[in-house]
Design a protein around this motif. Structure first.
Motif, mmCIF file in Angstrom:
data_model
loop_
_atom_site.group_PDB
_atom_site.id
_atom_site.type_symbol
_atom_site.label_atom_id
_atom_site.label_comp_id
_atom_site.label_asym_id
_atom_site.label_seq_id
_atom_site.Cartn_x
_atom_site.Cartn_y
_atom_site.Cartn_z
ATOM 1 N N SER A 43 0.832 -1.194 0.000
ATOM 2 C CA SER A 43 0.000 0.000 0.000
ATOM 3 C C SER A 43 0.868 1.245 0.000
ATOM 4 O O SER A 43 2.049 1.194 0.332
ATOM 5 C CB SER A 43 -0.912 -0.014 1.222
ATOM 6 O OG SER A 43 -1.812 1.061 1.180
ATOM 7 N N VAL A 44 0.260 2.355 -0.371
ATOM 8 C CA VAL A 44 0.910 3.667 -0.292
ATOM 9 C C VAL A 44 0.110 4.511 0.695
ATOM 10 O O VAL A 44 -1.014 4.165 1.059
ATOM 11 C CB VAL A 44 0.984 4.353 -1.681
ATOM 12 C CG1 VAL A 44 1.955 3.640 -2.591
ATOM 13 C CG2 VAL A 44 -0.372 4.447 -2.336
ATOM 14 N N ALA A 45 0.680 5.627 1.093
ATOM 15 C CA ALA A 45 0.060 6.461 2.128
ATOM 16 C C ALA A 45 -1.344 6.909 1.739
ATOM 17 O O ALA A 45 -2.240 6.960 2.589
ATOM 18 C CB ALA A 45 0.942 7.674 2.402
ATOM 19 N N ASP A 46 -1.575 7.228 0.462
ATOM 20 C CA ASP A 46 -2.897 7.693 0.031
ATOM 21 C C ASP A 46 -3.968 6.619 0.189
ATOM 22 O O ASP A 46 -5.139 6.925 0.369
ATOM 23 C CB ASP A 46 -2.859 8.145 -1.433
ATOM 24 C CG ASP A 46 -2.014 9.393 -1.620
ATOM 25 O OD1 ASP A 46 -1.739 10.088 -0.614
ATOM 26 O OD2 ASP A 46 -1.625 9.681 -2.773
ATOM 27 N N CYS A 47 -3.580 5.357 0.102
ATOM 28 C CA CYS A 47 -4.543 4.251 0.186
ATOM 29 C C CYS A 47 -4.716 3.728 1.610
ATOM 30 O O CYS A 47 -5.643 2.956 1.869
ATOM 31 C CB CYS A 47 -4.098 3.104 -0.723
ATOM 32 S SG CYS A 47 -3.980 3.572 -2.457
ATOM 33 N N GLU A 48 -3.864 4.119 2.523
ATOM 34 C CA GLU A 48 -3.912 3.614 3.895
ATOM 35 C C GLU A 48 -5.188 4.003 4.628
ATOM 36 O O GLU A 48 -5.635 3.302 5.514
ATOM 37 C CB GLU A 48 -2.712 4.117 4.700
ATOM 38 C CG GLU A 48 -1.400 3.484 4.316
ATOM 39 C CD GLU A 48 -1.296 2.025 4.728
ATOM 40 O OE1 GLU A 48 -1.781 1.670 5.814
ATOM 41 O OE2 GLU A 48 -0.745 1.255 3.941
ATOM 42 N N LYS A 49 -5.780 5.131 4.243
ATOM 43 C CA LYS A 49 -6.968 5.598 4.952
ATOM 44 C C LYS A 49 -8.211 4.773 4.634
ATOM 45 O O LYS A 49 -9.203 4.845 5.345
ATOM 46 C CB LYS A 49 -7.215 7.072 4.657
ATOM 47 C CG LYS A 49 -7.353 7.401 3.197
ATOM 48 C CD LYS A 49 -7.390 8.887 2.970
ATOM 49 C CE LYS A 49 -7.112 9.166 1.494
ATOM 50 N NZ LYS A 49 -6.506 10.431 1.285
ATOM 51 N N LEU A 50 -8.157 3.953 3.580
ATOM 52 C CA LEU A 50 -9.294 3.089 3.237
ATOM 53 C C LEU A 50 -9.338 1.895 4.182
ATOM 54 O O LEU A 50 -8.321 1.267 4.450
ATOM 55 C CB LEU A 50 -9.179 2.610 1.787
ATOM 56 C CG LEU A 50 -9.203 3.698 0.717
ATOM 57 C CD1 LEU A 50 -8.886 3.110 -0.644
ATOM 58 C CD2 LEU A 50 -10.549 4.389 0.694
ATOM 59 N N LYS A 51 -10.507 1.583 4.668
ATOM 60 C CA LYS A 51 -10.655 0.480 5.627
ATOM 61 C C LYS A 51 -10.829 -0.870 4.937
ATOM 62 O O LYS A 51 -10.338 -1.874 5.412
ATOM 63 C CB LYS A 51 -11.864 0.732 6.541
ATOM 64 C CG LYS A 51 -11.739 1.989 7.366
ATOM 65 C CD LYS A 51 -10.654 1.861 8.394
ATOM 66 C CE LYS A 51 -10.568 3.124 9.225
ATOM 67 N NZ LYS A 51 -9.276 3.326 9.791
#
Length: 158
Positions: A47-55
């Motif tokens: 994952s990358v930082a932008d996608c980390e917020k997705l649960k």
């Protein structure tokens, strides 16, 4: 109450046999655990930082692949790849994400790829596909692991 006490004591003495269970051998237990692990799947995809917020794990995976494909296309769009090879519209790139967050890229060519200068395309890709944002590696049972996948990258002629 006095009659109940001997009956309870008798039941307790009889039930002791139910507490004695065979403890599995440590090798047997390890073998059983290793057989239960699906070695072809990871618990968490890279994952990358932008996608980390997705649960949702599926959305996070999709976000990562879309981000990676878009970044590769953007880096290749500034090159002369489309003018040098006008018939080449898509390149499959084998992406390897290592446990230490490093990434490796390797173009995949069809077996009949004599029409293209594979060495030249490979060298262009290696030069262009550097300086990627930090990628968090895939996780398997709490440990970062190496993952590989092939992404189709569309080369846009501008």
């Amino acid at each position: 109450m006095k009659k109940l006490l001997p009956i309870v004591a008798l039941l307790l003495l009889q039930s002791c046999q139910y507490f004695e269970k065979k403890v599995p051998n440590e090798k047997e237990l390890l073998d059983k655990q290793l057989k239960e692990i699906n070695w072809n799947e990871v618990d968490e995809y890279p994952s990358v930082a932008d996608c980390e917020k997705l649960k949702d794990a599926t959305l996070r995976k999709q976000c990562f692949f879309e981000f990676l494909t878009a970044t590769i296309q953007q880096k290749l769009a500034i090159d002369t790849l489309s003018t040098m090879f006008p018939k080449l519209d898509t390149i499959e790139v084998k992406v390897t994400v290592l446990p230490n967050s490093d990434m490796e890229f390797e173009p995949q060519f069809p077996k009949d790829s004599v029409a293209y200068d594979t060495i030249k395309i490979d060298s262009i890709l290696r030069v262009r596909l550097v300086d990627f944002p930090k990628v968090n590696p895939a996780i398997k049972r709490g440990i970062p692991v190496k993952t590989q996948f092939v992404l189709p990258v569309i080369i846009k002629s501008e």
